[in-house]
Scaffold this active site. Structure first.
Site, PDB file in Angstrom:
ATOM      1  CG  HIS A 304      -6.844  -1.748  12.226  1.00  0.00           C
ATOM      2  ND1 HIS A 304      -5.847  -2.655  12.487  1.00  0.00           N
ATOM      3  CD2 HIS A 304      -6.312  -0.874  11.327  1.00  0.00           C
ATOM      4  CE1 HIS A 304      -4.774  -2.355  11.776  1.00  0.00           C
ATOM      5  NE2 HIS A 304      -5.026  -1.275  11.070  1.00  0.00           N
ATOM      6  CG  HIS A 343      -4.787 -12.191  11.825  1.00  0.00           C
ATOM      7  ND1 HIS A 343      -4.557 -11.827  10.514  1.00  0.00           N
ATOM      8  CD2 HIS A 343      -4.346 -11.151  12.584  1.00  0.00           C
ATOM      9  CE1 HIS A 343      -4.005 -10.629  10.494  1.00  0.00           C
ATOM     10  NE2 HIS A 343      -3.871 -10.194  11.726  1.00  0.00           N
ATOM     11  CG  ASP A 399      -4.733  -7.801  18.511  1.00  0.00           C
ATOM     12  OD1 ASP A 399      -3.971  -6.834  18.603  1.00  0.00           O
ATOM     13  OD2 ASP A 399      -5.281  -8.134  17.456  1.00  0.00           O
TER      14      ASP A 399
END
Length: 496
Positions: A304, A343, A399
């Site tokens: 996460h 994702h 990210d």
């Protein structure tokens, strides 16, 4: 849900007809908002079959098996909408692209929590309250200095939120009554004011706690939040202010705006692991500080909050653009992991990745090009053109670029999750507040399980037992050294 009820006949458009092949019976389940109630399946019962165990509870109705919540809606929400196939992310109906371009973090925070964009007066009140509540009690300095010198900042931050809750008796339903917040659903003004006060405190102190976790490892004195700066600029000030001679210190405006945009992008993301953890914890009617601490613990995990850190470590391991083809070949063989692509929700491009790519260019123009950028670009360009990754819908996510920005701004790798928590507390609080103000009340979250363990068996005295050995079937033998090793081979006589 009964069998073929008059209100829900077979053939109704807004219903689902289910045939239980075990019994031949048909059941009709209502469809609302393209979803079905899981509890309706409890009515689908059958006699215990020859292959059924008592623990299968066949005669008590069907259960829904959904490991990892792949397709289970746990709550009705008005906050964030994601269309993973179309690459859409909206806060309260507003596209994330518009908010990143035109809004700021605290305005977007107001939107997420209260449901609409604020007027000038509303925004001024909210901003003033949040910034006012950034100051920590003097005792907090001792709390942070009690950690080991090399403690992970997320461990400190998780502990700090739980610690913070101990200061505010009026915020704790365990002390002030379980309806402390839920009576706000009926318009109780005192409950709503109390709830808002905790929201101001948690958002206001998020930057302060994060900065304290940052500075304590450097042996620096803590900084009182300044006045007259934006939320993001105040955070950077608390991180970097060094001495009274820095009275006019002001963070670079490009870094300030970049951090503000990153905060907007990370403020909420629907039912992610940490938001779900906050709601699971909050459903027991615990105080919001404890719920936020639980969210921190969930976000701490590498699947996460540690994802952008994993990107940087991956790029470091690749070494140079020349090594990208070999790395991608290893990924295809499942010898390596491709971080920053794909994702759980988005099956196409992450809409935040396009915004953050532009931010990255602006930051690099100020800080200088990161030495990993060429490798990142080579990896990015190769992966988005490779049919292996395209066919698997592994596009760059937020990210991939956020880690490069944080690195360019000078943050250590283990501080990346903290930079995720600071804005995400807003999303957590928005979902927590929505739950507390539900007109249907708050029911404690209590998922079911499918028991696959041993059936009933009788206790056997220790002398009559056969050992059960094998991997994961018995405790490991842990090697010891130092004082434990010396004591284990010593003779110890206890005083009676």
């Amino acid at each position: 849900m009964g069998q073929n009820t008059p209100a829900q006949k077979i053939g109704d458009v807004n219903s689902l007809t289910v045939t239980d092949n075990r019994t031949g019976k048909q059941y009709t389940v209502p469809i609302s908002r393209n979803s079905i109630p899981a509890t309706a399946f409890k009515a689908i019962k059958a006699p215990k079959g020859p292959k059924d165990r008592d623990e299968d509870e066949t005669e008590k109705g069907l259960r829904i098996s959904d490991k990892g919540f792949l397709n289970t809606a746990v709550i009705e929400s008005r906050i964030t909408y994601i269309d993973g196939d179309a690459g859409v992310l909206r806060y309260r109906g507003y596209p994330i692209e518009q908010l990143a371009e035109q809004s700021n973090f605290l305005e977007s925070a107001y939107l997420l929590i209260y449901g609409s964009l604020p007027s000038k007066t509303q925004y001024s009140t909210f901003e003033n309250e949040v910034l006012l509540h950034g100051v920590m009690h003097a005792d907090a300095a001792g709390f942070f200095r009690a950690f080991r010198y090399d403690a992970h900042p997320m461990a400190m931050l998780t502990s700090a939120y739980a610690y913070l809750g101990s200061y505010y008796r009026e915020a704790n339903p365990s002390l002030e009554g379980q309806a402390l917040y839920t009576k706000g659903a009926k318009g109780d003004e005192a409950a709503l004011r109390n709830m808002d006060k905790q929201i101001y405190r948690i958002i206001g102190k998020a930057t302060t706690l994060a900065a304290m976790a940052y500075r304590v490892r450097q042996g620096r004195e803590f900084v009182t939040p300044p006045t007259g700066l934006s939320y993001a600029a105040s955070f950077l000030y608390q991180l970097d202010h060094l001495s009274p001679s820095d009275a006019n210190y002001r963070p670079h405006p490009v870094l300030e705006r970049a951090l503000d945009i990153l905060f907007i992008l990370h403020a909420d993301h629907e039912m992610n692991a940490s938001s779900t953890t906050v709601l699971q914890t909050g459903s027991s009617l615990v105080d919001p500080y404890s719920a936020v601490a639980a969210g921190c613990a969930s976000l701490y995990g590498p699947l996460h909050g540690g994802a952008n850190e994993a990107v940087i470590r991956m790029l470091i391991s690749i070494g140079s653009p020349d090594n990208v083809p070999a790395f991608l070949a290893a990924v295809k063989k499942r010898e390596k992991v491709l971080s920053g692509f794909g994702h759980r929700v988005y099956k196409t491009s992450d809409p935040r990745s396009f915004i953050i790519r532009k931010v990255a260019d602006e930051v690099f123009a100020v800080t200088g090009k990161d030495e990993l950028l060429d490798t990142a670009m080579a990896l990015h360009d190769a992966a988005i053109k490779d049919e292996y990754f395209v066919s698997r819908k592994l596009a760059p996510n937020v990210d991939f670029w956020s880690g490069l920005i944080y690195r360019a701004m000078g943050f250590p790798l283990d501080f990346f999750p903290v930079l995720f928590v600071v804005p995400r507390v807003v999303g957590w609080l928005a979902h927590w507040r929505q739950m507390m103000l539900s007109p249907d009340g708050v029911k404690i979250w209590r998922p079911r399980q499918i028991y696959v363990g041993a059936e009933k068996r009788d206790y056997v005295p220790v002398d009559a037992r056969e050992p059960v050995d094998g991997p994961m079937m018995s405790p490991s033998v842990v090697p010891h050294s130092g004082v434990t090793k010396r004591r284990n081979i010593s003779e110890i006589k206890s005083k009676l």
